[in-house]
Design an enzyme around this catalytic site. Sequence first.
Site, short mmCIF file in Angstrom:
data_model
loop_
_atom_site.label_atom_id
_atom_site.label_comp_id
_atom_site.label_asym_id
_atom_site.label_seq_id
_atom_site.Cartn_x
_atom_site.Cartn_y
_atom_site.Cartn_z
N GLY A 11 39.22 53.21 46.23
CA GLY A 11 38.01 52.38 46.38
C GLY A 11 38.50 51.10 45.63
N PRO A 12 37.96 49.91 45.85
CA PRO A 12 38.44 48.51 45.19
C PRO A 12 38.07 48.70 43.66
CG PRO A 12 36.55 48.36 46.83
CD PRO A 12 36.68 49.80 46.64
N ILE A 13 38.67 47.85 42.85
CA ILE A 13 38.76 47.68 41.58
C ILE A 13 37.41 48.16 40.96
CG2 ILE A 13 39.35 46.31 39.50
CD1 ILE A 13 41.09 44.43 41.57
N GLY A 14 37.28 48.88 39.99
CA GLY A 14 35.92 49.30 39.46
C GLY A 14 35.00 49.95 40.20
N ALA A 15 35.51 50.45 41.19
CA ALA A 15 34.55 51.31 42.09
C ALA A 15 34.08 52.50 41.40
CB ALA A 15 35.05 51.67 43.46
N TYR A 47 47.25 38.31 37.01
CA TYR A 47 45.90 37.72 37.22
C TYR A 47 45.79 36.15 36.64
CZ TYR A 47 43.76 41.83 38.20
OH TYR A 47 43.40 43.02 39.01
N ASP A 86 43.43 59.72 40.95
CA ASP A 86 42.63 58.49 40.98
C ASP A 86 43.08 57.33 41.95
OD1 ASP A 86 44.43 57.43 39.40
OD2 ASP A 86 42.87 56.70 38.04
N GLU A 147 40.96 41.34 33.08
CA GLU A 147 40.38 41.12 34.32
C GLU A 147 39.34 40.13 34.24
OE1 GLU A 147 39.31 45.34 35.04
OE2 GLU A 147 41.04 45.89 35.91
N1 LIG Z 1 28.31 55.15 39.09
C1 LIG Z 1 28.67 54.34 38.32
N2 LIG Z 1 27.44 53.83 37.45
C2 LIG Z 1 27.68 52.90 36.44
N3 LIG Z 1 28.72 52.70 35.88
C3 LIG Z 1 29.71 53.19 36.34
C4 LIG Z 1 30.00 53.98 37.73
N4 LIG Z 1 31.09 54.41 38.03
C5 LIG Z 1 31.85 53.61 37.24
N5 LIG Z 1 31.20 53.04 36.22
C6 LIG Z 1 31.72 52.37 35.16
O1 LIG Z 1 32.42 51.03 35.67
C7 LIG Z 1 33.74 50.80 35.07
C8 LIG Z 1 34.95 50.97 36.16
O2 LIG Z 1 35.03 52.57 36.35
P1 LIG Z 1 36.32 53.09 36.37
O3 LIG Z 1 37.28 52.73 35.59
O4 LIG Z 1 36.09 54.55 36.98
O5 LIG Z 1 36.82 52.41 37.98
P2 LIG Z 1 38.13 52.45 38.75
O6 LIG Z 1 37.69 52.51 40.18
O7 LIG Z 1 39.02 53.54 38.26
O8 LIG Z 1 38.87 50.95 38.37
P3 LIG Z 1 40.21 50.41 38.59
O9 LIG Z 1 40.54 50.20 40.09
O10 LIG Z 1 40.33 49.26 37.83
O11 LIG Z 1 41.24 51.55 38.24
C9 LIG Z 1 33.61 51.63 33.91
O12 LIG Z 1 33.33 51.22 32.81
C10 LIG Z 1 32.71 52.98 34.42
O13 LIG Z 1 32.06 53.68 33.32
N1 LIG Z 2 47.75 43.70 42.85
C1 LIG Z 2 47.54 44.87 42.52
N2 LIG Z 2 48.17 45.97 43.34
C2 LIG Z 2 48.18 47.23 43.20
O1 LIG Z 2 48.89 47.93 43.60
C3 LIG Z 2 47.18 47.59 42.15
N3 LIG Z 2 46.60 48.75 41.65
C4 LIG Z 2 45.65 48.48 40.63
N4 LIG Z 2 45.65 47.28 40.49
C5 LIG Z 2 44.94 46.62 39.46
C6 LIG Z 2 43.50 46.44 39.51
C7 LIG Z 2 43.04 46.61 38.47
O2 LIG Z 2 42.88 45.53 37.76
C8 LIG Z 2 43.98 47.49 37.43
C9 LIG Z 2 43.73 48.84 37.33
O3 LIG Z 2 43.57 49.64 38.42
O4 LIG Z 2 45.07 47.08 38.17
C10 LIG Z 2 46.34 46.42 41.51
N5 LIG Z 2 46.72 44.98 41.54
#
Ligand SMILES: Nc1ncnc2c1ncn2[C@@H]1O[C@H](COP(=O)(O)OP(=O)(O)OP(=O)(O)O)[C@@H](O)[C@H]1O
Ligand SMILES: Nc1nc(=O)c2ncn([C@H]3C[C@H](O)[C@@H](CO)O3)c2[nH]1
Length: 207
Positions: A11-15, A47, A86, A147
Site C-alpha cells: 500500500g502507499p506511504i502511511g497505509a 524529499y 511489510d 516526510e
Molecule cells: N488503521 C489505522 N488506524 C489508525 N492509525 C493507523 C492505522 N494504520 C496505521 N496507522 C498509523 O499510521 C501511521 C503509519 O502506519 P505504518 O507505519 O504502519 O504505515 P506504513 O504503510 O508501514 O508506512 P511506510 O510506507 O512509510 O512504511 C502510524 O503512525 C500508525 O500507527
Molecule cells: N522513492 C522511494 N522509493 C522506494 O522504493 C521507497 N520505499 C519506501 N519509500 C519511502 C516512503 C516513506 O517515506 C519511507 C518509508 O517507507 O520511505 C520509498 N521512496
Amino acid sequence: MKHAPFIAVEGPIGAGKTTLATMLAEEFQLPVIKEIVEENPYLDKFYQNMDDWSFQLEMFFLCNRYKQLEDTVNEYINKDKPVISDYHIYKNLIFGERTLKGTKRDKYREIYHVLTDDLPKPDIILYIRADLDTLMARIAKRGRPFEEEISPAYMQQLIEDYDDAMASLAVREPSTVIVTIDGNQIDFVENKEDFAAISAQLKELMK
Ligand SMILES: Nc1ncnc2c1ncn2[C@@H]1O[C@H](COP(=O)(O)OP(=O)(O)OP(=O)(O)O)[C@@H](O)[C@H]1O
Ligand SMILES: Nc1nc(=O)c2ncn([C@H]3C[C@H](O)[C@@H](CO)O3)c2[nH]1
C-alpha cells in the site's frame, strides 16, 4: 496451500503496512521482515530534492530489499517456513518508474529485472488502499521529520500508481492472491472485529 506461504503487505506511504504486518506476525506467530527506514541516508535529501537524489535513493532501496529477499529465501522460503513482509519488492518499480527519468529510469528498470525476475514472489498480497486525506493525516501523525516535505500531489500520484501496479500484478502473476483492504473503512488498529476479519481471511488463504 501446498507450501508455506510467503505473505506481503502493500500500500502507499502511511497505509499501515508495518502496523498490519506486525499485528499479523504476532497473531500467527510468523517471522516478520520489515523494510529499513531509519538507516536510509538518502530519504531526507530525496524529499528535499527528488530530481537530484532519486537514483541514489531507488538504488539504495533496491539493494537493501534484494539482500533482504535473498536472506528470506534462504532462511524461510527454501526451508518451507511461512513468513510475512511489510512490502513486496515490486514496490521498487512502482516508485522508480515515477521518480526517475530518461536513461536513469531505463537503467534502473533493467537492473530491477536482472536482480529480481528469478526470485520468489509472494503467494498472498494484502493491499491496503486509502484515500489522500487518510494517508496525509497518518503521515503527519507519525511525524517523521523528513516526510514533512511530502506533497499531496506526490501522494495522489502514488495512490494511483499503486492501483495500476496491483491491477497489472494480478494479470502478470495470476498465482498471487491479492486481497484488497479498504483502509478508510476498515480500522484494524482501533477495531478488534476488523482485525479479526482480516486474520480469518488470511487463515483461510493459508490452508
Ligand atoms: N488503521 C489505522 N488506524 C489508525 N492509525 C493507523 C492505522 N494504520 C496505521 N496507522 C498509523 O499510521 C501511521 C503509519 O502506519 P505504518 O507505519 O504502519 O504505515 P506504513 O504503510 O508501514 O508506512 P511506510 O510506507 O512509510 O512504511 C502510524 O503512525 C500508525 O500507527
Ligand atoms: N522513492 C522511494 N522509493 C522506494 O522504493 C521507497 N520505499 C519506501 N519509500 C519511502 C516512503 C516513506 O517515506 C519511507 C518509508 O517507507 O520511505 C520509498 N521512496
